[in-house]
Design an enzyme around this catalytic site. Structure first.
Site, PDB file in Angstrom:
ATOM      1  N   HIS A 175       0.865  -1.186   0.000  1.00  0.00           N
ATOM      2  CA  HIS A 175       0.000   0.000   0.000  1.00  0.00           C
ATOM      3  C   HIS A 175       0.908   1.244   0.000  1.00  0.00           C
ATOM      4  CE1 HIS A 175      -2.730   2.935   1.989  1.00  0.00           C
ATOM      5  NE2 HIS A 175      -3.725   2.169   1.562  1.00  0.00           N
ATOM      6  N   GLN A 230      -4.149  -4.962   7.026  1.00  0.00           N
ATOM      7  CA  GLN A 230      -5.193  -5.857   6.480  1.00  0.00           C
ATOM      8  C   GLN A 230      -5.122  -7.259   7.069  1.00  0.00           C
ATOM      9  OE1 GLN A 230      -7.700  -4.942   4.702  1.00  0.00           O
ATOM     10  NE2 GLN A 230      -7.044  -2.983   3.875  1.00  0.00           N
ATOM     11  N   CYS A 286      -4.997   2.900  -3.383  1.00  0.00           N
ATOM     12  CA  CYS A 286      -3.693   3.315  -2.815  1.00  0.00           C
ATOM     13  C   CYS A 286      -2.616   2.267  -3.075  1.00  0.00           C
ATOM     14  CB  CYS A 286      -3.790   3.611  -1.322  1.00  0.00           C
ATOM     15  SG  CYS A 286      -4.909   4.953  -0.952  1.00  0.00           S
ATOM     16  N   LYS A 328     -10.063  -0.425  10.767  1.00  0.00           N
ATOM     17  CA  LYS A 328     -10.268  -1.572   9.861  1.00  0.00           C
ATOM     18  C   LYS A 328     -10.623  -2.830  10.640  1.00  0.00           C
ATOM     19  CE  LYS A 328      -7.002   0.105   6.372  1.00  0.00           C
ATOM     20  NZ  LYS A 328      -7.864   0.587   5.297  1.00  0.00           N
ATOM     21  N   ASP A 338       3.504  -4.071   7.683  1.00  0.00           N
ATOM     22  CA  ASP A 338       2.219  -3.387   7.607  1.00  0.00           C
ATOM     23  C   ASP A 338       1.148  -4.464   7.759  1.00  0.00           C
ATOM     24  OD1 ASP A 338      -0.142  -2.237   6.922  1.00  0.00           O
ATOM     25  OD2 ASP A 338       0.457  -1.625   4.902  1.00  0.00           O
TER      26      ASP A 338
HETATM   27  C1  LIG Z   1      -2.492  -2.712   3.440  1.00  0.00           C
HETATM   28  C2  LIG Z   1      -2.774  -1.351   3.997  1.00  0.00           C
HETATM   29  N1  LIG Z   1      -1.815  -0.705   4.636  1.00  0.00           N
HETATM   30  C3  LIG Z   1      -1.985   0.508   5.170  1.00  0.00           C
HETATM   31  C4  LIG Z   1      -3.191   1.150   5.043  1.00  0.00           C
HETATM   32  C5  LIG Z   1      -3.329   2.519   5.604  1.00  0.00           C
HETATM   33  O1  LIG Z   1      -4.276   2.550   6.621  1.00  0.00           O
HETATM   34  P1  LIG Z   1      -4.672   3.947   7.257  1.00  0.00           P
HETATM   35  O2  LIG Z   1      -5.236   4.774   6.133  1.00  0.00           O
HETATM   36  O3  LIG Z   1      -5.687   3.590   8.273  1.00  0.00           O
HETATM   37  O4  LIG Z   1      -3.439   4.529   7.819  1.00  0.00           O
HETATM   38  C6  LIG Z   1      -4.246   0.529   4.369  1.00  0.00           C
HETATM   39  C7  LIG Z   1      -5.519   1.209   4.177  1.00  0.00           C
HETATM   40  O5  LIG Z   1      -6.275   0.919   3.288  1.00  0.00           O
HETATM   41  C8  LIG Z   1      -4.024  -0.765   3.837  1.00  0.00           C
HETATM   42  O6  LIG Z   1      -4.990  -1.402   3.193  1.00  0.00           O
END
Ligand SMILES: Cc1ncc(COP(=O)(O)O)c(C=O)c1O
Length: 414
Positions: free
Chosen positions: A123, A203, A364, A226, A200
């Site tokens: 992401h 998800q 994203c 999430k 990260d």
């Molecule tokens: C895999 C992944 N990482 C990071 C994020 C970023 O999350 P946040 O916008 O809550 O910081 C997302 C959000 O869609 C995501 O899907």
């Protein structure tokens, strides 16, 4: 034990409403999840009964708020297998957690000749902060590609991760493909060269059992919104020894131990990284969400979502005019696809008119979409409250969309 999505759905007040005059079918949980009544009530109860600033005043209300906040930290630590709650830093979201690591851990340590290894499926929030470190330190960015089966290419990873690698920044579960990365295997490769492993888990933690110890990671980032929690609260877990060595990310009140006019010393962990008044209600709400997830069981949740995405793929693969981005071995609750010659936004608009909420765009993850050869996709993402009937509703809405577009229809005009 299999979960009952029908009864779970009743715990989520939002499903009492309709969308476009039809029952709401929410298939956008990868963007943000819906909230159970238990979480909403915990949040309201905190603001109605216990609201005060934490770690400051000695009055009973402040002590109560502090106890609730610290109990939330302990429950969240247990949920992700962190032995020490002081390794749990409350932040706004996964993005902030990753920026914290990039700025406070990587930036002071890296220089020309060093490499940061990311993955094409990351992401943007686990890519752009590393680009910034590269721009400021002269380090180099390298990316692990995907196989043709849309899995992370572990053979390429073994060649890319090497003696120059200082940071491996990897996403455990793709928000577009649902592909799950074998983080422990990558961590083994990276640790052989003394590199730090940043995961990260935005998800993964909401949808499957995750134990930070078993991942063998050094830092793990997640977002509360999430995983049934409120917006504006996230977590960075980090190894104590590394967090101790790092300078603060944000500075000001609460994160200091002693302040002179011209200098300051830092507070102990985790407070060194929690500058200013924290999101106390958010942490309490997130802990209530975690309690809810634990009562259902993370194994049951991930099995349920896999069944929903498998059923969706079975339908989609039998339909004409749909390009499927299905990783080998299933998609773990996420289904991304395109209709031939129709922009994903138009598809999402037509589905919305049927009460079905999906996301369209690059989610994203533009480098991933470039690798897929598709600038954008339609994404349906499932969670514990989705039922098989939701899959049927998606499929019948898609059949209507296919018919509509095959007759030259344009959303908003017909
Ligand atoms: C895999 C992944 N990482 C990071 C994020 C970023 O999350 P946040 O916008 O809550 O910081 C997302 C959000 O869609 C995501 O899907």
């Amino acid at each position: 034990m299999a979960l009952s999505a029908k009864s779970i759905k009743r715990d989520f007040p939002i499903f009492d409403r309709s969308s476009e005059g039809k029952p709401l079918i929410y298939l956008d949980s990868a963007a943000t999840s819906q909230k159970p009544r238990a979480m909403i009530e915990a949040l309201v109860k905190y603001y109605e009964r216990s609201n005060a600033n934490v770690h400051r005043s000695v009055h009973s209300l402040a002590e109560e708020a502090t106890e609730l906040y610290e109990s939330a930290r302990e429950r969240i630590a247990r949920f992700i297998g962190a032995a020490d709650p002081t390794e749990i830093v409350f932040v706004r979201n996964a993005t902030e957690a990753l920026n914290l690591v990039a700025e406070a851990f990587a930036r002071p340590r890296l220089g020309p000749g060093d490499e940061i290894v990311v993955a094409v499926l990351n992401h943007h929030s686990n890519l752009v902060p590393w680009q910034q470190v590269v721009a400021r330190t002269g380090a180099k960015l390298r990316a692990i590609p995907l196989t043709s089966g849309l899995q992370l290419d572990m053979e390429a990873a073994a060649l890319i991760i090497g003696p120059r690698t200082r940071v491996l920044a990897i996403t455990q579960k793709s928000n577009v493909l649902g592909t799950i990365v074998d983080v422990a295997a990558l961590a083994q490769m990276a640790h052989r060269y003394g590199a730090a492993v940043v995961v990260d888990a935005a998800q993964s933690v909401p949808h499957m059992p995750v134990d930070v110890g078993r991942l063998d990671a050094d830092f793990v980032a997640l977002s509360g919104h999430k995983m049934l929690g409120p917006m504006g609260i996230g977590v960075l877990w980090g190894r104590r020894a590394l967090l101790e060595e790092m300078p603060p990310f944000l500075t000001g009140g609460e994160m200091v131990s002693e302040v002179q006019l011209e200098s300051a010393s830092w507070n102990s962990l985790p407070f060194k990284f929690e500058a200013g008044t924290p999101n106390v209600g958010g942490a309490i709400g997130l802990a209530a969400a975690v309690d809810y997830l634990c009562a259902i069981g993370m194994d049951a949740i991930s099995a349920h979502e896999r069944a929903l995405s498998a059923a969706t793929w079975e339908y989609l693969e039998s339909m004409e005019g749909i390009q499927c981005f299905q990783p080998e071995g299933g998609s773990n609750g996420i289904v991304s696809f395109r209709l031939t010659n129709v922009h994903p936004h138009d598809v999402a608009t037509v589905l919305d008119s049927e009460g079905v909420a999906v996301r369209a765009g690059h989610h994203c993850a533009q480098p991933l979409h470039r690798a897929l050869g598709a600038p954008a996709t339609v994404r349906a993402s499932y969670y514990l409250y989705n039922e098989m009937e939701d899959v049927d509703r998606l499929v019948s809405a898609l059949q209507s969309a296919l018919k509509f577009f095959s007759h030259g229809g344009q959303p908003g005009r017909d």
